[in-house]
Each structure stands twice: as C-alpha cells, then as structure tokens.
Scaffold this active site. Structure first.
Site, PDB file in Angstrom:
ATOM      1  N   GLU A   1      17.076  33.244  23.647  1.00  0.00           N
ATOM      2  CA  GLU A   1      18.250  33.256  22.763  1.00  0.00           C
ATOM      3  C   GLU A   1      19.553  33.166  23.568  1.00  0.00           C
ATOM      4  O   GLU A   1      20.601  33.658  23.138  1.00  0.00           O
ATOM      5  CB  GLU A   1      18.273  34.503  21.865  1.00  0.00           C
ATOM      6  CG  GLU A   1      17.056  34.675  20.994  1.00  0.00           C
ATOM      7  CD  GLU A   1      16.987  33.687  19.843  1.00  0.00           C
ATOM      8  OE1 GLU A   1      17.978  32.971  19.614  1.00  0.00           O
ATOM      9  OE2 GLU A   1      15.942  33.635  19.189  1.00  0.00           O
TER      10      GLU A   1
ATOM     11  N   ALA B   1      11.661  25.479  16.967  1.00  0.00           N
ATOM     12  CA  ALA B   1      11.430  24.665  18.157  1.00  0.00           C
ATOM     13  C   ALA B   1      12.754  24.059  18.613  1.00  0.00           C
ATOM     14  O   ALA B   1      13.182  23.021  18.110  1.00  0.00           O
ATOM     15  CB  ALA B   1      10.407  23.567  17.857  1.00  0.00           C
TER      16      ALA B   1
ATOM     17  N   GLY C   1      16.536  23.782  28.455  1.00  0.00           N
ATOM     18  CA  GLY C   1      16.570  25.108  27.870  1.00  0.00           C
ATOM     19  C   GLY C   1      17.996  25.481  27.532  1.00  0.00           C
ATOM     20  O   GLY C   1      18.467  25.308  26.418  1.00  0.00           O
TER      21      GLY C   1
ATOM     22  N   SER D   1      21.453  35.682  30.159  1.00  0.00           N
ATOM     23  CA  SER D   1      22.629  36.506  30.446  1.00  0.00           C
ATOM     24  C   SER D   1      23.779  35.651  30.972  1.00  0.00           C
ATOM     25  O   SER D   1      24.952  35.902  30.665  1.00  0.00           O
ATOM     26  CB  SER D   1      22.273  37.597  31.465  1.00  0.00           C
ATOM     27  OG  SER D   1      21.387  38.545  30.897  1.00  0.00           O
TER      28      SER D   1
END
Length: 377
Positions: free
Chosen positions: A361, A121, A128, A364
């Site tokens: 993750e 988490a 973000g 871009s």
C-alpha cells in the site's frame, strides 16, 4: 492511556475484540501452519458486522465510518493479522467511490456478505512503486476490452470471485492512460491465477501472480472513467492507507499485550523479568509508540469521516504505525528471548507480518515522498 472515543465506537471495539478472542485466537496458529485461510470465516465476519463496514446499508453494508473500520481492523489484527487482510475494503472502496449504480447493486451486497471474495491487481513484476509505468494493456474490441499482461502480489487471487485490474488504455501516457476493470475471475478463461507465492509473513493470506492472456471484459465492467484509473486509485489508497495503518497499530498492540503477559510469568535470576529495569524500559518505549500510532490513525480516520483532506495524515499514519509495528514486534521477540523465536508464541508472527505493513500500500519511502510534497507546497 488511550485516545478517547465515544461509547458508540467502544461498542464497535467490544464486538470486534470478542470476535477476535473467541473465534480467531483459538485457530490462528493451525491455519498459519497450513498456509491457508478458512474463507467461511469471511461470511462469519459479515454476520457480526465486521465486513463492509463503510459500505452504505442499501448496498448490504454496515453503513458506518472510517474510524469504526480502523477500530475493527486494529482489534482483529491484534490477534491475527492475516484475518485483518480479509476485512480489507479496497475493492468495495473502488465501487463505493467510482462504481455505477448497476455495478454497486450487482457486486457490493455479495462482497459485503462474504459470498464473493475480492482481489485487487495493481502491481506488476517490474512495476510496484512506479505504478504509472505498468505495461498491462486493455484494447477495445467492439463492446469488450481485451486485457494482456501480468499482475503481481495479488492477495486473495486464488479464491477471488471479483478482481479489480489496472491496465493501460492509452499506452503512450503514464498517469493519464490507466483504466480500471472488474473481472469475474471464476468465469474468465483469459485470467490465470498462478500458485501462491511463498512469503515471509501473513502465512494464512496468500498472494499470487495473475496472468491475463486475451482476457475479455465487457465494457460495462469498466470501473470509473476510461484513463482515469490512476487518479481513482490514488483516492482509494488514501482510505486504504488508514486501514493499513490500523492494521499496523493492531500488530503493535498484539505484540505489546503478549509481552506484558510474558514478563509476569517468566522468571530469571530468581524474579519475574518484568521487575528488571531493562525490560520495563522496553515496555515503556512500546507503549509510547502505540499511543503515538493510535493518535495518528484515529486522527486520519476522523478527518476522512469529516470530509476534510487527509492525504498527508493518512501517509503519516501509515508511515509511523507500520514502522512502530516493526519496532514493537522486534522488541517483543527480544523480551521473549529464545521462546520468541519459536512458533509457540505469537510474537514471531507479529514480527514477520509487521515487515509487510512497511512495504505494501505504498512503502515507507513513498509515504515520505507524499508527506514531503504536501508539507512543502
């Protein structure tokens, strides 16, 4: 046409490919349509050596390296990307890199065997890419920390037994004020997992919002150094980005293989569509992107295994392989025509899942920031 690897790695590939073809391919559509994952498969993956690949043998892992993990991720994701997510080793990486001996002995064997389902988490509804801005707090209360806040996009949270949560232990600080905590989610009334989020792709891998309301965590479940969580996470993500890049590579390979088969079967204007130059050019473009992705992913993995710096190469691999997966999957849908827009064929799954690889993750755009910073120093 391939990036050469030793016989040892080809044996790893063979095991992963056979498992994916025999165990995952027959069931992926059923579970995608249900919107759920058969978690008993996690234990099956562990039994054949596809989980905990980078965890040392003494902690219940396979004791292999990043290149082995990348090859397995590639092969599994080429059949069912949602299953690739279940092989992710993010929490295991945290423990392997920063856990105490007691934490490693307590949790890694259960995670490697599939007895425990893991979750991470990091993100929040309002934070973000700006990870340092998170607002979840962790305050000391005797020999415990009390966590309050909300986490977003937490994969596996609905089934998790162990979760890593990031929280601010020094609120005025950004990068230097974040810590990591291990939460045993099944035994904590202060940790609430909201219903799964209805997402565009990864149909069989739900993500959730997690609400922490006076969630008490014993001090021994602090992972790594207090206020060192941002830097611990950046190190973990270096490896994780190679893993995600390998998942993108697998998605591209799956879409490519499906397209090569389809063009030998589908006929239009009295001949197989693979005989048309327009289709041949699409296949050629796909092959080039896959080969480039493989070079970048394997190179980053080998640098990691050799103990060399690989931050730039991991971001390059993640950036290129994720965007290549999107491009290849899009062309695969186009090659399939109307059938590609149906769930009868897997290319629509690869197309939708590929978009997620470009986002999580580190988007871009974040990867380009990392690359630019490193190459311009």
């Amino acid at each position: 046409m391939t990036v050469p690897v030793s016989q040892e790695y080809e044996a790893v590939r063979k095991t992963a490919r056979e498992y994916a073809q025999n165990e995952l391919k027959p069931i992926y559509r059923e579970y995608n349509e249900k919107g759920e994952f058969p978690y008993d498969l996690v234990e099956d993956m562990a039994e054949v050596g596809l989980r905990g690949i980078m965890v040392p043998v003494e902690y219940g892992g396979v004791g292999m390296d990043m290149l082995s993990h990348a090859i397995v991720m590639e092969e599994v994701s080429a059949v069912w990307p949602s299953a690739g997510i279940k092989m992710d080793e993010g929490l295991m990486r945290y423990l392997r890199m920063f856990g105490t001996e007691e934490q490693k002995e307590r949790y890694l064997p259960k995670l490697c065997s599939g007895e425990y389902v893991d979750a991470i988490a990091l993100s929040e509804p309002d934070y973000g890419s700006d990870f340092a801005g998170i607002e979840t707090t962790a305050e000391r209360d005797g020999d415990e920390y009390v966590l309050n806040g909300s986490k977003m996009w937490v994969t596996n949270a609905g089934k998790s037994d162990l979760m890593v949560v990031t929280a601010k232990t020094d609120q005025p600080e950004r990068h230097r004020g974040i810590s990591l905590f291990l939460i045993e989610t099944q035994n904590n009334d202060g940790c609430t997992v909201e219903p799964g989020i209805d997402m565009m792709g990864f149909d069989a891998s739900e993500s959730h919002e997690v609400v922490l309301d006076d969630c008490r965590v014993p001090e021994e479940n602090l992972l790594g150094e207090e206020n060192g969580g941002f830097y611990h996470t950046m190190k973990m993500l270096e490896e994780n980005r190679v893993s995600v890049a390998a998942r993108g590579l697998g998605i591209a390979v799956g879409a490519y293989d499906a397209s090569k088969q389809y063009i030998t079967e589908r006929e239009q204007f009295g001949k197989k569509i693979g005989e048309f130059q327009a289709i041949q050019h699409k296949i050629a473009d796909m092959a080039v992107q896959i080969e480039n992705s493989k070079h970048l992913v394997y190179n980053a993995a080998r640098l990691c295994d050799d103990g060399e710096p690989f931050d730039t190469e991991a971001s390059m691999a993640k950036l290129y392989a994720s965007e290549a997966a999107h491009d290849v999957a899009s062309e695969a849908v186009q090659i399939h025509g109307g059938y590609g827009y149906t769930k009868e064929f897997p290319v629509q799954m690869f197309f939708r899942d590929a978009k997620g690889i470009e986002i999580y993750e580190g988007t871009s755009e974040i990867q380009k920031n990392v690359i630019a910073k490193n190459v311009m120093e």
